[in-house]
Design a protein around this motif. Sequence first.
Motif, PDB file in Angstrom:
ATOM      1  N   ILE A   1       8.949   6.961  17.439  1.00 56.97           N
ATOM      2  CA  ILE A   1       7.594   6.180  16.635  1.00 56.97           C
ATOM      3  C   ILE A   1       6.795   5.149  15.521  1.00 56.97           C
ATOM      4  O   ILE A   1       7.616   4.429  15.163  1.00 56.97           O
ATOM      5  CB  ILE A   1       8.386   7.144  14.748  1.00 56.97           C
ATOM      6  N   ILE A   2       6.244   5.589  15.366  1.00 55.88           N
ATOM      7  CA  ILE A   2       4.908   4.064  14.679  1.00 55.88           C
ATOM      8  C   ILE A   2       4.276   4.858  13.213  1.00 55.88           C
ATOM      9  O   ILE A   2       3.274   6.088  13.846  1.00 55.88           O
ATOM     10  CB  ILE A   2       3.879   3.971  15.589  1.00 55.88           C
ATOM     11  N   LEU A   3       4.265   4.703  12.385  1.00 55.14           N
ATOM     12  CA  LEU A   3       3.801   4.131  10.900  1.00 55.14           C
ATOM     13  C   LEU A   3       3.103   3.507  10.375  1.00 55.14           C
ATOM     14  O   LEU A   3       3.659   2.591  10.597  1.00 55.14           O
ATOM     15  CB  LEU A   3       4.870   5.007  10.111  1.00 55.14           C
ATOM     16  N   THR A   4       2.097   3.569   9.675  1.00 62.37           N
ATOM     17  CA  THR A   4       1.210   2.616   8.999  1.00 62.37           C
ATOM     18  C   THR A   4       1.196   3.288   7.147  1.00 62.37           C
ATOM     19  O   THR A   4       1.515   4.404   7.569  1.00 62.37           O
ATOM     20  CB  THR A   4      -0.375   3.022   9.232  1.00 62.37           C
ATOM     21  N   SER A   5       1.240   2.429   6.399  1.00 66.38           N
ATOM     22  CA  SER A   5       0.895   2.140   5.324  1.00 66.38           C
ATOM     23  C   SER A   5       0.425   1.113   4.437  1.00 66.38           C
ATOM     24  O   SER A   5      -0.257   0.450   5.131  1.00 66.38           O
ATOM     25  CB  SER A   5       2.294   3.188   4.726  1.00 66.38           C
ATOM     26  N   ASP A   6      -0.290   1.613   3.214  1.00 66.78           N
ATOM     27  CA  ASP A   6      -0.790   0.054   2.612  1.00 66.78           C
ATOM     28  C   ASP A   6       0.796   0.025   1.674  1.00 66.78           C
ATOM     29  O   ASP A   6       0.744  -1.542   1.312  1.00 66.78           O
ATOM     30  CB  ASP A   6      -1.186   1.223   1.660  1.00 66.78           C
ATOM     31  N   LYS A   7       1.430   0.362   1.856  1.00 66.34           N
ATOM     32  CA  LYS A   7       2.828  -0.453   1.347  1.00 66.34           C
ATOM     33  C   LYS A   7       4.242  -0.038   1.853  1.00 66.34           C
ATOM     34  O   LYS A   7       3.846   0.775   2.581  1.00 66.34           O
ATOM     35  CB  LYS A   7       2.964  -0.048  -0.143  1.00 66.34           C
ATOM     36  N   VAL A   8       5.001  -0.965   1.960  1.00 63.61           N
ATOM     37  CA  VAL A   8       6.077  -0.918   1.774  1.00 63.61           C
ATOM     38  C   VAL A   8       6.954   0.781   1.724  1.00 63.61           C
ATOM     39  O   VAL A   8       6.898   1.304   0.599  1.00 63.61           O
ATOM     40  CB  VAL A   8       7.719  -1.810   1.872  1.00 63.61           C
ATOM     41  N   PRO A   9       7.795   1.806   2.356  1.00 66.96           N
ATOM     42  CA  PRO A   9       8.176   2.829   2.202  1.00 66.96           C
ATOM     43  C   PRO A   9       8.852   2.876   0.903  1.00 66.96           C
ATOM     44  O   PRO A   9       8.645   3.947  -0.379  1.00 66.96           O
ATOM     45  CB  PRO A   9       8.844   2.521   2.998  1.00 66.96           C
ATOM     46  N   GLN A  10       9.651   2.017   0.371  1.00 66.92           N
ATOM     47  CA  GLN A  10      10.202   1.187  -1.483  1.00 66.92           C
ATOM     48  C   GLN A  10       8.792   2.219  -2.222  1.00 66.92           C
ATOM     49  O   GLN A  10       9.571   2.112  -3.609  1.00 66.92           O
ATOM     50  CB  GLN A  10      11.214   0.420  -1.502  1.00 66.92           C
ATOM     51  N   GLU A  11       8.409   1.303  -2.314  1.00 61.85           N
ATOM     52  CA  GLU A  11       6.755   1.298  -3.239  1.00 61.85           C
ATOM     53  C   GLU A  11       6.492   2.846  -3.015  1.00 61.85           C
ATOM     54  O   GLU A  11       5.712   2.480  -4.001  1.00 61.85           O
ATOM     55  CB  GLU A  11       6.448   0.524  -2.927  1.00 61.85           C
ATOM     56  N   ILE A  12       6.280   3.222  -2.077  1.00 63.87           N
ATOM     57  CA  ILE A  12       5.360   4.567  -2.083  1.00 63.87           C
ATOM     58  C   ILE A  12       6.373   5.720  -3.353  1.00 63.87           C
ATOM     59  O   ILE A  12       6.762   6.234  -2.492  1.00 63.87           O
ATOM     60  CB  ILE A  12       5.245   5.448   0.024  1.00 63.87           C
ATOM     61  N   PRO A  13       5.137   5.864  -4.402  1.00 63.04           N
ATOM     62  CA  PRO A  13       5.947   6.995  -5.461  1.00 63.04           C
ATOM     63  C   PRO A  13       5.866   8.106  -4.438  1.00 63.04           C
ATOM     64  O   PRO A  13       5.350   8.428  -4.264  1.00 63.04           O
ATOM     65  CB  PRO A  13       4.671   6.422  -6.081  1.00 63.04           C
ATOM     66  N   GLY A  14       7.034   9.016  -4.756  1.00 67.18           N
ATOM     67  CA  GLY A  14       6.955  10.061  -4.505  1.00 67.18           C
ATOM     68  C   GLY A  14       7.289  10.288  -3.534  1.00 67.18           C
ATOM     69  O   GLY A  14       7.335  11.754  -2.580  1.00 67.18           O
ATOM     70  N   LEU A  15       7.793   9.252  -2.202  1.00 66.69           N
ATOM     71  CA  LEU A  15       8.921   9.469  -1.228  1.00 66.69           C
ATOM     72  C   LEU A  15      10.094  10.268  -1.534  1.00 66.69           C
ATOM     73  O   LEU A  15      10.246   9.142  -1.947  1.00 66.69           O
ATOM     74  CB  LEU A  15       8.599   8.100  -0.481  1.00 66.69           C
ATOM     75  N   GLU A  16      10.233  10.478  -0.708  1.00 64.57           N
ATOM     76  CA  GLU A  16      12.047  11.000  -1.111  1.00 64.57           C
ATOM     77  C   GLU A  16      12.521   9.830  -0.139  1.00 64.57           C
ATOM     78  O   GLU A  16      12.550   8.511   0.907  1.00 64.57           O
ATOM     79  CB  GLU A  16      12.262  11.906   0.046  1.00 64.57           C
ATOM     80  N   ALA A  17      13.752   9.469  -0.808  1.00 59.93           N
ATOM     81  CA  ALA A  17      14.978   8.646  -0.751  1.00 59.93           C
ATOM     82  C   ALA A  17      15.165   8.337   0.817  1.00 59.93           C
ATOM     83  O   ALA A  17      15.156   7.511   1.449  1.00 59.93           O
ATOM     84  CB  ALA A  17      15.902   8.316  -1.389  1.00 59.93           C
TER      85      ALA A  17
ATOM     86  N   TYR B   1       2.626  -2.500   7.514  1.00 65.75           N
ATOM     87  CA  TYR B   1       1.955  -1.903   6.711  1.00 65.75           C
ATOM     88  C   TYR B   1       1.118  -2.801   6.103  1.00 65.75           C
ATOM     89  O   TYR B   1       0.790  -4.241   6.580  1.00 65.75           O
ATOM     90  CB  TYR B   1       2.832  -1.427   5.389  1.00 65.75           C
ATOM     91  N   GLY B   2      -0.627  -2.319   5.228  1.00 62.05           N
ATOM     92  CA  GLY B   2      -1.132  -3.725   4.518  1.00 62.05           C
ATOM     93  C   GLY B   2      -2.417  -2.850   4.501  1.00 62.05           C
ATOM     94  O   GLY B   2      -2.259  -1.889   4.217  1.00 62.05           O
ATOM     95  N   GLY B   3      -2.745  -3.552   3.320  1.00 62.32           N
ATOM     96  CA  GLY B   3      -4.362  -3.260   3.075  1.00 62.32           C
ATOM     97  C   GLY B   3      -5.587  -2.765   4.302  1.00 62.32           C
ATOM     98  O   GLY B   3      -5.445  -2.666   4.874  1.00 62.32           O
ATOM     99  N   VAL B   4      -6.719  -2.190   3.782  1.00 63.43           N
ATOM    100  CA  VAL B   4      -8.130  -1.664   4.462  1.00 63.43           C
ATOM    101  C   VAL B   4      -8.519  -2.461   4.693  1.00 63.43           C
ATOM    102  O   VAL B   4      -8.890  -3.785   4.902  1.00 63.43           O
ATOM    103  CB  VAL B   4      -8.789  -0.762   2.999  1.00 63.43           C
ATOM    104  N   GLY B   5      -8.966  -1.862   6.054  1.00 57.14           N
ATOM    105  CA  GLY B   5      -9.815  -2.753   7.047  1.00 57.14           C
ATOM    106  C   GLY B   5      -8.995  -3.837   7.799  1.00 57.14           C
ATOM    107  O   GLY B   5      -9.982  -5.394   7.959  1.00 57.14           O
ATOM    108  N   LEU B   6      -7.412  -3.581   7.398  1.00 59.18           N
ATOM    109  CA  LEU B   6      -6.863  -5.256   8.837  1.00 59.18           C
ATOM    110  C   LEU B   6      -6.763  -5.157   9.780  1.00 59.18           C
ATOM    111  O   LEU B   6      -6.667  -5.486   9.867  1.00 59.18           O
ATOM    112  CB  LEU B   6      -5.332  -5.323   7.528  1.00 59.18           C
ATOM    113  N   GLY B   7      -7.049  -3.781  10.693  1.00 64.38           N
ATOM    114  CA  GLY B   7      -6.305  -3.019  11.872  1.00 64.38           C
ATOM    115  C   GLY B   7      -5.122  -3.125  11.984  1.00 64.38           C
ATOM    116  O   GLY B   7      -4.950  -2.237  13.663  1.00 64.38           O
ATOM    117  N   LYS B   8      -4.720  -2.426  10.919  1.00 63.30           N
ATOM    118  CA  LYS B   8      -3.208  -0.603  11.108  1.00 63.30           C
ATOM    119  C   LYS B   8      -3.786  -0.230  12.655  1.00 63.30           C
ATOM    120  O   LYS B   8      -3.282   0.117  13.164  1.00 63.30           O
ATOM    121  CB  LYS B   8      -3.117  -0.401   9.764  1.00 63.30           C
ATOM    122  N   THR B   9      -5.214   0.523  11.769  1.00 62.28           N
ATOM    123  CA  THR B   9      -5.700   2.159  13.474  1.00 62.28           C
ATOM    124  C   THR B   9      -5.676   1.764  14.168  1.00 62.28           C
ATOM    125  O   THR B   9      -5.171   1.815  15.761  1.00 62.28           O
ATOM    126  CB  THR B   9      -6.531   2.568  12.438  1.00 62.28           C
TER     127      THR B   9
END
Length: 467
Positions: free
Chosen positions: A261-277, A168-176
């Motif tokens: 499995i590889i995933l990216t996001s802009d925040k840690v899983p626990q901070e994604i609102p509305g993501l099931e536990a 995870y990380g902000g935009v344009g930082l190389g995740k993709t």
Amino acid sequence: MTPDELHALWKAALGELEVTVSGANFKTWFKNSILLKVDRSTISVGVINSFTIDWIKKHFENDLISILNKHYKKHELKKIDYTILAQSRITKTKAIVDPNQVSLLSDSQATETKPTNISAQHAANSSNLNPRYTFDSFVVGSTNRLAHAAAIAIGTKDSKDYNPLYIYGGVGLGKTHLIQAVGNAILKQDASKKVIYVSCENFMNEFVASISSGKKDEFKKRYRNVDLIIMDDIQFIAGKVGTQEEFFHTFNALYQQNKQIILTSDKVPQEIPGLEARLSSRFSAGMVADIQPPDAEMRRAILQVKCQEKGYKLDPEIINYIADNVESNIRELEGALTTVQTHLAVSDTPPTLSDVQEAIRGMVKQNKKKKQLSTDHVNSIICEYYNVEREDVVGPRRHKEYVRPRQILMYLLKQELGMSYPNIGHYLGGRDHTTVMHGFDKIDKELKKNSDLLGEIQEIKEQLYRV
Ligand code: ADP
Ligand code: MG
């Protein structure tokens, strides 16, 4: 020789070899290997990728041949031929000759061995990967080192130690770029691997379309029958109940087959609102690594690499100027270079520093940063303030007198230094990022109602920034 005899011979030889090789190495290189046949002096071995072939050849081949000769008396064995096979074929063969090894693949999922000379390009196209995103063109620095190390292990060492890998990380930082590099590296070694890259949005759209067109089974098959799934920007799944349900099952199906499995996001899983536990706990269960904005040194390195790639010739002083002033992300750095280049295209002379300053004026951040703090500095001020020892704050002890300063340290490292939860955990003796989040939240909440604590933190901050 019958399959059973071949298996017995291979098992005996590997058993002997294992004693001389370190455990981790042995597992990596021989776990997925089978003996296919023995033809006079030639042994045919099936492995899962070309990387394994190189490694066995370089490190174990001679020993292997001599050990095999001890067990096989009919001919003198002289040579090993290698064949690359699909993982499913190896698993299946092993399950037949050795039923104790339970295969996780059912027959319908097993794919036939494919010739390895399918062009990697073709395979890459069906995976949605952009061939430009490789490890070679990815610059590594302090702010992306952890994520890069995990990606390299998966992409080039066939490691299953980081599953899932969540970056995870902000935009344009190389995740993709980084996650696609994993897919490209895997296909380069073994073009028969099934790799899928998909943005979360496309996954969602395809899922919805598959329901309305009555093709849900096809959709399921497509995503549950891969060796590696790379899903980008998973935060967009927030609040989408149906897609979350589907992805939950996709995730479990792949995970149970030991698929990566590889995933990216802009925040840690626990901070994604509305993501099931149940999803957020699965996403956190492997490796969670962050990418932070590049520091000045890394920005310089990136600019140099990009100039080389594009054939731009810029003075070091100009590179330094851009590196020092375009700070937010790597996409902006690339943008700054393009702007400079466009500017150049209309004039014959090389750009001067003031040309460049003029060209990228809009990208340069005004009023720069407050004093740079170090983690150790913050730690030592807190220790002094609460009269505790550094080791006690960083260490495992759970006494109240240490827990409090530790949580305040977590809070300030996040708040003042902008450190990520995993990095703070790492600094605090390898604590999990969820522990750090908990500590941060505790202080953050309490600050709103406890004015004593607010006063303490204000005093600490004053000391931190005192010159
Ligand atoms: P994100 O997915 O985090 O928003 P991208 O992967 O799209 O970021 O990266 C934005 C641009 O910056 C891309 O062109 C990518 O190639 C480039 N880039 C990002 N990180 C690096 C890096 N470490 N080295 C080289 N290029 C990079
Ligand atoms: Mg991206």
